[in-house]
Motif scaffolding. Structure first.
Motif, short mmCIF file in Angstrom:
data_model
loop_
_atom_site.label_atom_id
_atom_site.label_comp_id
_atom_site.label_asym_id
_atom_site.label_seq_id
_atom_site.Cartn_x
_atom_site.Cartn_y
_atom_site.Cartn_z
N ARG A 227 10.48 -23.33 33.43
CA ARG A 227 9.42 -22.60 32.75
C ARG A 227 8.10 -23.32 32.98
NH1 ARG A 227 7.59 -22.00 27.31
NH2 ARG A 227 6.72 -19.91 27.06
N LEU A 228 7.06 -22.60 33.37
CA LEU A 228 5.77 -23.20 33.69
C LEU A 228 4.97 -23.45 32.42
CD1 LEU A 228 4.71 -21.13 36.80
CD2 LEU A 228 5.64 -23.43 36.76
N LEU B 103 1.14 -14.75 23.47
CA LEU B 103 2.31 -13.98 23.89
C LEU B 103 3.32 -14.87 24.61
CD1 LEU B 103 0.55 -10.75 25.23
CD2 LEU B 103 1.95 -10.95 23.17
N GLU B 104 2.82 -15.79 25.43
CA GLU B 104 3.73 -16.71 26.12
C GLU B 104 4.39 -17.66 25.12
OE1 GLU B 104 4.31 -18.84 30.31
OE2 GLU B 104 2.51 -17.69 29.87
N ARG B 105 3.63 -18.12 24.14
CA ARG B 105 4.18 -19.01 23.12
C ARG B 105 5.31 -18.31 22.35
NH1 ARG B 105 -0.31 -20.10 21.10
NH2 ARG B 105 -0.70 -22.08 22.13
N ASP B 106 5.15 -17.02 22.11
CA ASP B 106 6.14 -16.25 21.36
C ASP B 106 7.28 -15.74 22.22
OD1 ASP B 106 4.67 -16.65 19.07
OD2 ASP B 106 3.65 -14.71 19.17
N GLY B 107 7.23 -16.03 23.50
CA GLY B 107 8.30 -15.58 24.39
C GLY B 107 8.15 -14.15 24.87
N LYS B 108 6.98 -13.56 24.70
CA LYS B 108 6.77 -12.17 25.12
C LYS B 108 6.18 -12.08 26.52
CE LYS B 108 6.46 -10.61 20.37
NZ LYS B 108 5.65 -9.99 19.30
N ILE B 109 5.73 -13.20 27.04
CA ILE B 109 5.39 -13.34 28.45
C ILE B 109 6.07 -14.60 28.95
CG2 ILE B 109 3.56 -13.87 30.09
CD1 ILE B 109 1.73 -12.00 28.67
N LEU B 110 6.73 -14.50 30.05
CA LEU B 110 7.50 -15.63 30.62
C LEU B 110 6.98 -15.94 32.01
CD1 LEU B 110 10.00 -17.54 30.44
CD2 LEU B 110 11.29 -15.71 31.55
N SER B 111 6.58 -17.20 32.22
CA SER B 111 6.16 -17.66 33.55
C SER B 111 7.16 -18.70 34.02
CB SER B 111 4.75 -18.25 33.50
OG SER B 111 3.80 -17.28 33.12
N VAL B 112 7.77 -18.46 35.17
CA VAL B 112 8.80 -19.36 35.67
C VAL B 112 8.54 -19.72 37.12
CG1 VAL B 112 10.60 -18.56 34.10
CG2 VAL B 112 10.30 -17.41 36.29
N ASP C 85 6.79 -18.21 42.02
CA ASP C 85 6.20 -18.24 40.68
C ASP C 85 6.14 -16.79 40.19
OD1 ASP C 85 5.90 -20.94 40.82
OD2 ASP C 85 3.75 -20.90 41.23
N ILE C 86 6.85 -16.51 39.11
CA ILE C 86 6.94 -15.15 38.59
C ILE C 86 6.47 -15.13 37.13
CG2 ILE C 86 8.45 -13.19 38.09
CD1 ILE C 86 10.23 -14.00 40.35
N CYS C 87 5.60 -14.18 36.82
CA CYS C 87 5.17 -13.94 35.45
C CYS C 87 5.66 -12.55 35.05
CB CYS C 87 3.65 -14.02 35.35
SG CYS C 87 3.00 -13.70 33.69
N ALA C 88 6.33 -12.47 33.90
CA ALA C 88 6.93 -11.20 33.49
C ALA C 88 6.83 -11.01 31.99
CB ALA C 88 8.39 -11.14 33.93
N GLU C 89 6.83 -9.75 31.56
CA GLU C 89 6.90 -9.41 30.14
C GLU C 89 8.35 -9.42 29.69
OE1 GLU C 89 3.54 -6.33 28.81
OE2 GLU C 89 4.76 -5.59 30.49
N ALA D 218 14.07 -13.93 26.97
CA ALA D 218 13.64 -14.83 28.04
C ALA D 218 14.72 -15.85 28.38
CB ALA D 218 12.35 -15.53 27.62
N GLU D 219 15.37 -16.39 27.35
CA GLU D 219 16.46 -17.35 27.59
C GLU D 219 17.59 -16.72 28.40
OE1 GLU D 219 17.48 -18.63 23.60
OE2 GLU D 219 16.70 -20.62 24.06
#
Length: 420
Positions: free
Chosen positions: A408-409, A327-336, A381-385, A392-393
């Motif tokens: 981006r982490l 999901l993170e790879r596809d941009g559906k979960i973003l960790s920053v 550090d924030i993780c979001a859907e 995400a961009e």
């Protein structure tokens, strides 16, 4: 080009495989081979999947194990069988030995996960832990087999085992006789050897391609006369074999068109694709064929491709981690990570930005003690859907516009974000 199999090529013939098919009928599942439109769209090829993960023990190993044990004499059955395995073969031998009333001893390396040991013991087998590696376990297997008069049920290097696995090929021909190629995972080579004999006998023009993990290229190097280099943990432990079989190597050399080496990342993405697109579970070894196609889609573009999903016994925690990473790879979960001044109102301003963009915050960590942060600063550090990469961009750009540094982490996905 690989040639059709003959009796001169190996001791195993299509007649042997058909005899094995008779033994397996009504004893193991005749698994389906089904079109996979979503994977076809993803890969640019017409994909068909042979679902061996639906077998009673979750892998193709049921086939060869049962054929071997059905061949035993009454005396051999009374004495019992033995094998060395850390996974699927262990469970297949234990399962069918219990069905047939045969005592089974399984030698596993000492580091085998408790869940695999427990699963095998639950099937009625005697489990002995010995050595650090499967090769160490093999030495103990041979010693106990000799001392106790037990019959070895080898994981792959046995004509009866290979014949049993070859029934996969017969079923592929029945369901999809016009495939251009079939991509099959390789460990010791039992599955690809038997399947290749069955397929090439009926279709000398079909391409058989093996998929082997980069960190255990035993068959790949053996066929090239190279010294293999092994190393590191792998998701594909089911095909992490250091020595190819004496029976299987010449068959592979004769009948297999090519062997592709696949990376850990490719296997991870293939597991995720099976789960998300096909709603089915694939262990690392089972996903190797799809990983090969996804790694080099141009090679298979426009072709009719069969994949053998040879096993689905993946640890649930590993699968959960892979899915989240996907999901993170596809941009559906973003960790920053956001560097901020440590003052009232800043956290509220940033979380409001997430809210305005309809990004659902999953986790927030507020850090003040990092030495690379100013004394009057802090790190969030924030993780979001998020909806997708574009979403995400947009979110990251808006945080930057507020005047905060954002990164981006763990970004190893090839995203081409700007320098936020």
């Amino acid at each position: 080009m690989a040639e059709a199999a003959t009796a001169e090529d190996s001791a195993i013939t299509v007649a042997d495989i058909r005899a094995a098919q008779d033994i397996l009928r009504d004893n193991v599942l005749r698994t389906p081979m089904i079109a996979a439109p979503r994977l076809s769209d993803r890969c640019g090829a017409e994909i068909f999947i042979k679902y061996e993960n639906l077998q009673a023990t979750g892998s193709f190993k049921d086939r060869g194990a049962l054929v071997k044990m059905m061949s035993l004499s009454d005396e051999q059955r009374t004495r019992g069988v033995i094998t060395m395995s850390a996974g699927n073969h262990a469970q297949a031998v234990a399962f069918h030995a219990r069905r047939l009333g045969i005592p089974a001893t399984i030698i596993m390396p000492e580091g085998t996960p408790f869940v695999k040991v427990g699963n095998t013991e639950a099937l009625g087998a005697r489990v002995i832990l010995a050595g650090e590696t499967l090769n160490d376990a093999r030495e103990e297997t041979e010693r106990i087999a000799s001392d106790e008069g037990l019959t070895l049920v080898h994981p792959y290097d046995d004509p009866l085992i290979i014949s049993g696995q070859g029934t996969v090929g017969l079923e592929i021909l029945e369901d999809q006789p016009d495939l251009d190629c079939v991509v099959i995972p390789i460990g010791g080579g039992g599955l690809i050897s038997g399947t290749a004999i069955a397929l090439k006998d009926a279709r000398p023009d079909i391409k058989i391609i093996g998929a082997e993990v980069e960190s255990f290229p035993s068959m790949y190097c053996a066929l090239r006369g190279e010294e293999p280099k092994f190393g590191g943990p792998t998701l594909a432990e089911g095909i992490a074999v250091k020595v190819p079989g004496a029976h299987t190597k010449p068959i592979v050399e004769k009948l297999v068109s090519d062997i592709m080496l696949v990376s850990e990342e490719a296997i991870e993405q293939a597991i995720c694709a099976y789960a998300s697109d096909q709603k089915t579970m694939a262990e690392g070894a089972g996903a190797a064929g799809l990983a090969a196609v996804m790694s080099q889609p141009k090679r298979f573009e426009g072709r009719k491709v069969g994949l053998v999903l040879c096993g689905g016994n993946i640890d649930p925690r590993t699968l959960a981690s892979i899915m989240v990473r996907g999901l993170e790879r596809d941009g559906k979960i973003l960790s920053v990570r956001i560097t901020i001044p440590d003052q009232p109102g800043v956290l509220a301003e940033i979380t409001a930005c997430f809210g305005r963009n309809k990004a659902n915050i999953l986790e927030v960590t507020h850090r003040r003690m990092f030495l690379n942060v100013p004394v009057k600063g802090a790190i969030l550090d924030i993780c979001a859907e998020t909806k997708d990469r574009a979403h995400a961009e947009k979110l990251m750009a808006q945080i930057q516009e507020l005047g905060y540094k954002v990164e981006r982490l763990g970004d190893q996905t090839g995203w081409e974000f700007g320098n936020y």
